[in-house]
Design a protein around this motif. Structure first.
Motif, PDB file in Angstrom:
ATOM      1  N   ALA A  68     -60.359 -10.919  10.458  1.00 14.65           N
ATOM      2  CA  ALA A  68     -60.109  -9.251   9.761  1.00 14.65           C
ATOM      3  C   ALA A  68     -58.008  -8.891  10.649  1.00 14.65           C
ATOM      4  CB  ALA A  68     -60.212  -7.849  10.281  1.00 14.65           C
ATOM      5  N   ASP A  69     -57.629  -9.639  11.988  1.00 18.29           N
ATOM      6  CA  ASP A  69     -56.763  -9.517  11.570  1.00 18.29           C
ATOM      7  C   ASP A  69     -55.851 -10.277  11.540  1.00 18.29           C
ATOM      8  OD1 ASP A  69     -57.195  -7.636  13.871  1.00 18.29           O
ATOM      9  OD2 ASP A  69     -56.998  -8.707  15.804  1.00 18.29           O
ATOM     10  N   ARG A  70     -56.143 -11.166  11.674  1.00 20.43           N
ATOM     11  CA  ARG A  70     -55.425 -12.863  10.906  1.00 20.43           C
ATOM     12  C   ARG A  70     -54.876 -12.419   9.193  1.00 20.43           C
ATOM     13  NH1 ARG A  70     -52.623 -15.423   8.084  1.00 20.43           N
ATOM     14  NH2 ARG A  70     -52.506 -17.802   8.374  1.00 20.43           N
ATOM     15  N   ALA A  71     -56.359 -12.416   8.700  1.00 21.25           N
ATOM     16  CA  ALA A  71     -56.216 -11.040   7.314  1.00 21.25           C
ATOM     17  C   ALA A  71     -55.003 -10.274   6.869  1.00 21.25           C
ATOM     18  CB  ALA A  71     -57.019 -11.634   6.526  1.00 21.25           C
ATOM     19  N   GLN A  72     -54.699  -9.487   8.214  1.00 15.72           N
ATOM     20  CA  GLN A  72     -54.349  -7.866   7.542  1.00 15.72           C
ATOM     21  C   GLN A  72     -52.977  -8.496   8.063  1.00 15.72           C
ATOM     22  OE1 GLN A  72     -56.696  -5.254   9.026  1.00 15.72           O
ATOM     23  NE2 GLN A  72     -57.983  -4.730   7.583  1.00 15.72           N
ATOM     24  N   ASN A  73     -52.426  -9.098   9.147  1.00 19.76           N
ATOM     25  CA  ASN A  73     -50.765  -9.176   9.669  1.00 19.76           C
ATOM     26  C   ASN A  73     -50.905 -11.093   9.684  1.00 19.76           C
ATOM     27  OD1 ASN A  73     -51.750  -7.252  11.315  1.00 19.76           O
ATOM     28  ND2 ASN A  73     -52.927  -8.065  13.257  1.00 19.76           N
ATOM     29  N   GLY A  74     -51.007 -11.850   9.121  1.00 24.56           N
ATOM     30  CA  GLY A  74     -50.345 -13.061   8.175  1.00 24.56           C
ATOM     31  C   GLY A  74     -50.605 -13.784   9.618  1.00 24.56           C
ATOM     32  N   SER A  75     -49.322 -14.394   9.703  1.00 25.87           N
ATOM     33  CA  SER A  75     -48.483 -15.075  10.879  1.00 25.87           C
ATOM     34  C   SER A  75     -47.677 -15.869  10.428  1.00 25.87           C
ATOM     35  CB  SER A  75     -49.682 -16.400  10.419  1.00 25.87           C
ATOM     36  OG  SER A  75     -49.179 -17.753  11.271  1.00 25.87           O
ATOM     37  N   PRO A  76     -46.542 -16.013  12.338  1.00 27.38           N
ATOM     38  CA  PRO A  76     -45.534 -16.462  11.918  1.00 27.38           C
ATOM     39  C   PRO A  76     -45.590 -17.391  11.428  1.00 27.38           C
ATOM     40  CG  PRO A  76     -46.706 -15.599  14.432  1.00 27.38           C
ATOM     41  CD  PRO A  76     -47.407 -15.272  12.784  1.00 27.38           C
ATOM     42  N   LEU A  77     -45.976 -18.338  11.681  1.00 28.56           N
ATOM     43  CA  LEU A  77     -46.304 -19.948  12.099  1.00 28.56           C
ATOM     44  C   LEU A  77     -45.401 -19.725   9.724  1.00 28.56           C
ATOM     45  CD1 LEU A  77     -48.098 -21.794  12.932  1.00 28.56           C
ATOM     46  CD2 LEU A  77     -45.957 -21.778  13.713  1.00 28.56           C
ATOM     47  N   ILE A  78     -46.378 -18.610   9.337  1.00 33.57           N
ATOM     48  CA  ILE A  78     -45.982 -19.300   7.672  1.00 33.57           C
ATOM     49  C   ILE A  78     -44.900 -18.278   7.041  1.00 33.57           C
ATOM     50  CG2 ILE A  78     -47.323 -17.848   5.346  1.00 33.57           C
ATOM     51  CD1 ILE A  78     -48.468 -20.469   6.571  1.00 33.57           C
ATOM     52  N   TYR A 178     -28.047 -33.076   9.882  1.00 29.56           N
ATOM     53  CA  TYR A 178     -28.203 -31.354   9.137  1.00 29.56           C
ATOM     54  C   TYR A 178     -29.356 -31.554   8.598  1.00 29.56           C
ATOM     55  CZ  TYR A 178     -27.676 -27.092   7.347  1.00 29.56           C
ATOM     56  OH  TYR A 178     -28.421 -25.694   7.062  1.00 29.56           O
ATOM     57  N   ASN A 179     -29.078 -32.916   7.554  1.00 32.75           N
ATOM     58  CA  ASN A 179     -30.529 -32.867   6.197  1.00 32.75           C
ATOM     59  C   ASN A 179     -31.655 -33.385   7.206  1.00 32.75           C
ATOM     60  OD1 ASN A 179     -28.462 -32.327   4.992  1.00 32.75           O
ATOM     61  ND2 ASN A 179     -27.590 -34.818   3.989  1.00 32.75           N
ATOM     62  N   THR A 180     -31.250 -34.023   8.438  1.00 28.80           N
ATOM     63  CA  THR A 180     -32.615 -34.971   8.821  1.00 28.80           C
ATOM     64  C   THR A 180     -33.328 -33.339   9.024  1.00 28.80           C
ATOM     65  OG1 THR A 180     -31.841 -36.564   9.474  1.00 28.80           O
ATOM     66  CG2 THR A 180     -33.537 -35.970   9.955  1.00 28.80           C
ATOM     67  N   GLY A 181     -32.822 -32.402   9.760  1.00 27.39           N
ATOM     68  CA  GLY A 181     -33.446 -31.205  10.051  1.00 27.39           C
ATOM     69  C   GLY A 181     -34.266 -30.388   8.655  1.00 27.39           C
ATOM     70  N   VAL A 182     -33.319 -29.873   7.730  1.00 25.50           N
ATOM     71  CA  VAL A 182     -33.749 -29.866   6.956  1.00 25.50           C
ATOM     72  C   VAL A 182     -35.183 -30.563   6.813  1.00 25.50           C
ATOM     73  CG1 VAL A 182     -33.917 -29.282   4.364  1.00 25.50           C
ATOM     74  CG2 VAL A 182     -32.061 -29.156   6.055  1.00 25.50           C
ATOM     75  N   GLY A 183     -35.032 -31.364   6.679  1.00 23.82           N
ATOM     76  CA  GLY A 183     -36.120 -32.525   5.906  1.00 23.82           C
ATOM     77  C   GLY A 183     -37.319 -32.351   6.593  1.00 23.82           C
ATOM     78  N   GLN A 184     -37.080 -32.103   8.343  1.00 22.77           N
ATOM     79  CA  GLN A 184     -38.236 -31.550   9.056  1.00 22.77           C
ATOM     80  C   GLN A 184     -38.885 -30.180   9.294  1.00 22.77           C
ATOM     81  OE1 GLN A 184     -36.248 -32.725  12.892  1.00 22.77           O
ATOM     82  NE2 GLN A 184     -36.695 -34.808  12.764  1.00 22.77           N
ATOM     83  N   GLN A 185     -37.556 -29.505   8.547  1.00 17.68           N
ATOM     84  CA  GLN A 185     -38.099 -28.193   8.513  1.00 17.68           C
ATOM     85  C   GLN A 185     -39.306 -28.119   7.146  1.00 17.68           C
ATOM     86  OE1 GLN A 185     -34.566 -25.799   7.713  1.00 17.68           O
ATOM     87  NE2 GLN A 185     -34.716 -25.156   9.224  1.00 17.68           N
ATOM     88  N   VAL A 186     -38.827 -28.901   6.135  1.00 11.73           N
ATOM     89  CA  VAL A 186     -40.086 -29.401   4.822  1.00 11.73           C
ATOM     90  C   VAL A 186     -41.272 -29.781   5.190  1.00 11.73           C
ATOM     91  CG1 VAL A 186     -40.160 -31.119   2.648  1.00 11.73           C
ATOM     92  CG2 VAL A 186     -37.808 -29.640   3.658  1.00 11.73           C
ATOM     93  N   VAL A 187     -41.273 -30.862   6.182  1.00 11.29           N
ATOM     94  CA  VAL A 187     -42.604 -31.007   6.381  1.00 11.29           C
ATOM     95  C   VAL A 187     -43.042 -29.974   7.550  1.00 11.29           C
ATOM     96  CG1 VAL A 187     -43.333 -33.031   8.515  1.00 11.29           C
ATOM     97  CG2 VAL A 187     -41.342 -33.302   7.079  1.00 11.29           C
ATOM     98  N   ALA A 188     -42.332 -29.410   8.150  1.00  7.52           N
ATOM     99  CA  ALA A 188     -42.947 -28.308   9.288  1.00  7.52           C
ATOM    100  C   ALA A 188     -43.569 -27.170   7.822  1.00  7.52           C
ATOM    101  CB  ALA A 188     -42.142 -27.490   9.849  1.00  7.52           C
ATOM    102  N   SER A 189     -43.233 -26.860   6.930  1.00  8.75           N
ATOM    103  CA  SER A 189     -43.376 -25.957   6.225  1.00  8.75           C
ATOM    104  C   SER A 189     -44.800 -25.766   5.993  1.00  8.75           C
ATOM    105  CB  SER A 189     -42.285 -25.624   5.585  1.00  8.75           C
ATOM    106  OG  SER A 189     -42.370 -26.664   4.554  1.00  8.75           O
ATOM    107  N   GLN A 190     -44.627 -28.264   5.715  1.00 12.14           N
ATOM    108  CA  GLN A 190     -45.972 -28.025   4.904  1.00 12.14           C
ATOM    109  C   GLN A 190     -47.125 -27.609   5.754  1.00 12.14           C
ATOM    110  OE1 GLN A 190     -44.757 -32.030   3.655  1.00 12.14           O
ATOM    111  NE2 GLN A 190     -43.858 -31.320   2.055  1.00 12.14           N
ATOM    112  N   THR A 191     -47.284 -28.503   7.491  1.00 10.61           N
ATOM    113  CA  THR A 191     -48.595 -28.124   8.626  1.00 10.61           C
ATOM    114  C   THR A 191     -48.346 -27.087   8.351  1.00 10.61           C
ATOM    115  OG1 THR A 191     -46.568 -28.501   9.458  1.00 10.61           O
ATOM    116  CG2 THR A 191     -47.732 -30.677   8.884  1.00 10.61           C
TER     117      THR A 191
END
Length: 302
Positions: A68-78, A178-191
């Protein structure tokens, strides 16, 4: 001898088939005990007075709270993954690209330190060139002026181009990083979703363990209910088993009673006389005849 009016005969029969005498006391006992059970409410047992449904274990309650807490409060990762993807899709990530910003700055601004270095280097080159033409007696000639201009242009091209290339390379490297960092953000967002779902996975595992505990607790209650119901039915079951043991056809008693009516008294006396005569003949002699007559008269009266 004249006799009374004769007639037919009728018979009345009464038959009884009572249980075997040795069986009767036990049957009576069965009925008496059944009456006692009925009077005491034993034929309608009480409902189990305790709790019939097991309460949820603490593990189950914790698992439900986690979900219930996870469904109502979400996740900082998301949330972080969503922000990163939003910056990329809206172009904000490119606006923050330090490499591009450095390139743009270099293309629009002059570096006063480079100009000062150039002026010093060019003064030295021109001094050397003036000395050479002076010793040759051609100082101030057209050739002298052309040589001075070429030397200044070559020095400027060498210094400014080299410096620009270095800064451009540094800016390109910054952009790549910087672009490498952006790519890593994309991968991180997918996981990120997978990592965030781990909370549900943990809650599900805890819920499974809690469910096993709940089932065990329910089995304990069911065992208590079965024991209680057995004790409630124990007297009735014992009486039923007792009744089954004494049942069966062990024989019986049959009694027949009858009454015969009809014929006249005279006829009866005659019949009795004949019977008496038969008795007298068996005895023989005058004594036998006298006894036969008396016996026959008596039989005829009955």
């Amino acid at each position: 001898m004249g006799g009374g009016k004769g007639g037919g005969s009728s018979t009345t029969t009464v038959q009884k088939a009572d249980p075997w005498e040795g069986q009767q006391p036990y049957l009576t006992d069965i009925f008496q005990e059944a009456q006692k059970l009925y009077n005491n409410g034993g034929l309608a047992p009480d409902y189990y007075p305790g709790q019939t449904v097991a309460g949820q274990s603490q593990w189950t309650q914790d698992a439900l709270k986690m979900q219930a807490d996870r469904a109502q409060n979400g996740s900082p990762l998301i949330d972080n993954a969503s922000n990163a993807m939003n910056n990329i899709t809206t172009g904000q990530a490119l606006a923050d690209n330090q490499g591009l910003n450095t390139l743009n700055q270099l293309s629009q601004e002059d570096n006063p330190y480079v100009d000062e270095l150039y002026n010093r280097a060019n003064s030295q080159v021109q001094a050397d060139l003036d000395g050479n033409f002076n010793r040759a007696g051609r100082y101030g000639s057209g050739a002298h002026e052309a040589a001075a201009a070429d030397a200044a242009n070559n020095l400027a091209a060498q210094m400014y181009s080299s410096l620009w290339d270095k800064r451009a390379d540094a800016a390109a490297q910054a952009g790549q990083l910087y672009n490498t960092g952006v790519g890593q953000q994309v991968v991180a967002s997918q996981t990120g979703q997978q990592l965030a779902n781990q909370a549900y996975t943990d809650a599900a595992a805890l819920s499974e363990a809690g469910g096993m505990m709940d089932d065990y607790n329910q089995q304990l209650i069911n065992a208590d209910i079965d024991r209680y119901n057995y004790e409630q039915q124990q007297a009735l079951l014992a009486l039923q088993n007792y009744n089954n043991l004494i049942q069966g056809n062990y024989g019986g008693t049959s009694t027949t009673t009858g009454q015969q009516s009809g014929g006249s008294t005279v006829g009866n006396v005659l019949g009795g006389g004949l019977s008496g005569a038969g008795i007298g003949s068996m005895i023989g002699g005058p004594v036998g005849a006298g006894i036969g007559a008396i016996a026959g008269g008596l039989l005829g009266l009955f």
